[in-house]
Enzyme design. Structure first.
Site, PDB file in Angstrom:
ATOM      1  N   ASP A 298     -22.150   3.970  30.177  1.00 42.32           N
ATOM      2  CA  ASP A 298     -21.018   4.789  30.457  1.00 42.32           C
ATOM      3  C   ASP A 298     -21.415   6.256  31.045  1.00 42.32           C
ATOM      4  O   ASP A 298     -22.509   6.356  31.362  1.00 42.32           O
ATOM      5  CB  ASP A 298     -20.177   5.073  29.209  1.00 42.32           C
ATOM      6  CG  ASP A 298     -19.542   3.793  28.572  1.00 42.32           C
ATOM      7  OD1 ASP A 298     -19.287   2.819  29.097  1.00 42.32           O
ATOM      8  OD2 ASP A 298     -19.508   3.798  27.279  1.00 42.32           O
TER       9      ASP A 298
ATOM     10  N   HIS B  84     -22.169   0.158  35.589  1.00 43.21           N
ATOM     11  CA  HIS B  84     -21.270   0.749  34.444  1.00 43.21           C
ATOM     12  C   HIS B  84     -21.032  -0.182  33.467  1.00 43.21           C
ATOM     13  O   HIS B  84     -20.603  -0.095  32.209  1.00 43.21           O
ATOM     14  CB  HIS B  84     -19.803   0.649  35.076  1.00 43.21           C
ATOM     15  CG  HIS B  84     -19.070   2.012  34.593  1.00 43.21           C
ATOM     16  ND1 HIS B  84     -19.246   2.382  33.296  1.00 43.21           N
ATOM     17  CD2 HIS B  84     -18.475   2.923  35.125  1.00 43.21           C
ATOM     18  CE1 HIS B  84     -18.727   3.467  33.072  1.00 43.21           C
ATOM     19  NE2 HIS B  84     -18.191   3.930  34.055  1.00 43.21           N
TER      20      HIS B  84
END
Length: 480
Positions: free
Chosen positions: A455, A451
């Site tokens: 995104d 992450h």
């Protein structure tokens, strides 16, 4: 005059710091030639045969099969010049020490071996190219005499002390101990053996190496027997999690491939904030396209194309659209490093455990080329012949866990990569197709991603593009 030289476990590259002895290829007393493989070791990456840079008679081996040794630890000692007519020339200590530092890139670099007498290389595939000699065993009396007369240049070997051995039948020697060989004295000193209490089996009671080895084995067997007697006293031990564990519970060392996998997965979970998204896709059209490819005949028809090869080609196309996922994170510099080329790893289960061979420059290959390389690397993995270089450097991993009969998974990222695509089994399921319920070939696709590099929108876009190519292969054809 013979000279005893020590050969240490060399640096096998790729940052490896240790190796496990799998199989000795020579025995004590064998004659070895320069660059002859003497031991087979298993690293965290692959199985490797290690050749010896000296030619002569093997006088000692350090470590039994199954023992794990660090790089730089002694492997064996060779009496150079001890055997009359032995294959291979004597190697000087200076040339031996330099040979352990950096292997030559080609066999031709060892052309000066005849003058120096030693090999400039220690890794498989490199060396002087001298023909290997047949293994020949030296009579024990000649070997002991050669070792006894040899000036020893062996570095001290760190060994665990063995309990002092007392031989009841042997009287305590008064005056000089009948030992000639400095190697025998050193071996006894390392294992706390009192030479005054040993009865020599040589001429006039001379203590030979075989006598010291026998005393060491006796001490180890005595210690093991004592441990077996004392073991029942502690019937139950407390496990770290507080659960009682039987004293005879099996303990399996985390080393070799299993240890490397454990370390990498633990580091991945510790460092990478991963997330997973998944989608079901109708793979009916992809399977039909594959069947048509493999049914083609004529000069243009190539080898069969696997489903994994098609999925790999889809991944390279998706990474071209979403380069954020072909990246790594430099935690020290706090930077995302996007990589220019795709080196595609694929998970392969072998008898030695899970390995991830890497298809180099997969972004420049078509499905047929990728499939051929996957087949080649898979065969090497099954036979344990993958080199460390073929198991490192991946930028993205494809994990086909569907071969195990499961539908889905949340795979752990192959550190230091940024993403992994998981593929479940393709199986008939009820599916709404063109407004009607039908039986279609359905597969679950899952993407685990770092992450930090992107995104959910980017990860979802990548996964959706892969699913669209699976459902409608024409989507991919438009970009070829």
């Amino acid at each position: 005059m013979a000279q005893v030289l020590e050969f240490k476990l060399p640096d096998l590259g790729e940052g490896l710091t240790e190796a496990e002895i799998v199989r000795w290829l020579v025995e004590v007393g064998d004659v070895v030639a320069i660059d002859q493989p003497v031991v087979e070791v298993e690293t965290a990456k692959a199985m490797v045969e290690v050749p010896c840079p000296y030619g002569g008679v093997v006088t000692a081996r350090f470590g039994e099969e199954g023992t794990e040794l660090p790089v730089g630890a002694p492997l064996l000692t060779v009496a150079v010049g001890a055997a009359e007519g032995s294959s291979g020339s004597a190697a000087s200590p200076s040339s031996a020490s330099s040979s352990l530092s950096s292997p030559s890139p080609s066999p031709s670099s060892g052309s000066g071996t005849e003058s120096s007498g030693g090999s400039g290389n220690v890794l498989v595939g490199y060396g002087t190219g001298a023909p290997a000699a047949r293994r020949r065993r030296i009579r024990p009396d000649r070997l002991d005499r050669a070792v006894a007369e040899a000036p020893v240049s062996v570095a001290p070997v760190v060994a665990a002390p063995v309990a002092e051995v007392l031989v009841a039948e042997a009287p305590v020697h008064e005056g000089p101990v009948p030992v000639v060989s400095p190697l025998v004295r050193r071996l006894a000193r390392q294992h706390d053996i009192d030479l005054r209490r040993l009865a020599g089996s040589g001429p006039d009671g001379l203590i030979l190496r075989a006598d010291v080895d026998r005393a060491i084995r006796t001490a180890e067997e005595t210690a093991a027997a004592t441990a077996r007697v004392q073991a029942p006293v502690a019937a139950v031990v407390a496990a770290p999690n507080g659960v009682a564990a039987a004293s005879d519970a099996e303990r399996i060392p985390l080393r070799g491939v299993r240890g490397a996998v454990a370390d990498k997965l633990s580091r991945s979970r510790t460092e990478i904030p991963d997330a997973t998204c998944w989608v079901d896709a109708d793979a009916t059209e992809l399977m039909a396209v594959r069947a048509a490819m493999n049914a083609a005949t004529g000069p243009s028809a190539g080898p069969k194309v696997s489903v994994l090869a098609l999925l790999a080609r889809i991944c390279t196309a998706a990474l071209a659209r979403f380069p954020e996922l072909n990246a790594t994170v430099d935690t020290a510099a706090r930077e995302i490093v996007r990589l220019p080329g795709v080196h595609l790893g694929f998970a392969a289960q072998t008898e030695r455990g899970l390995v991830v061979p890497v298809v180099r420059d997969a972004h420049t290959r078509n499905a047929e080329s990728i499939g051929a390389e996957i087949a080649r690397l898979t065969e090497l993995a099954r036979t344990g012949k993958l080199s460390p270089a073929q198991l490192t450097g991946g930028t993205f991993t494809l994990n086909n866990y569907g071969v195990f009969g499961v539908d889905g998974s949340t795979p752990i990222i192959n550190h230091p990569e940024a993403a992994m695509l998981g593929v479940g089994r393709i199986m008939p399921k009820p599916w709404v197709h063109q407004g009607e319920l039908a039986v279609r070939q359905v597969v679950q696709l899952s993407l685990t991603f770092d992450h930090r590099v992107c995104d959910g929108g980017t990860a979802g876009g990548f996964l959706r593009y892969v699913a669209d190519c699976v459902e409608q292969p024409a989507v991919l054809l438009r970009t070829l």
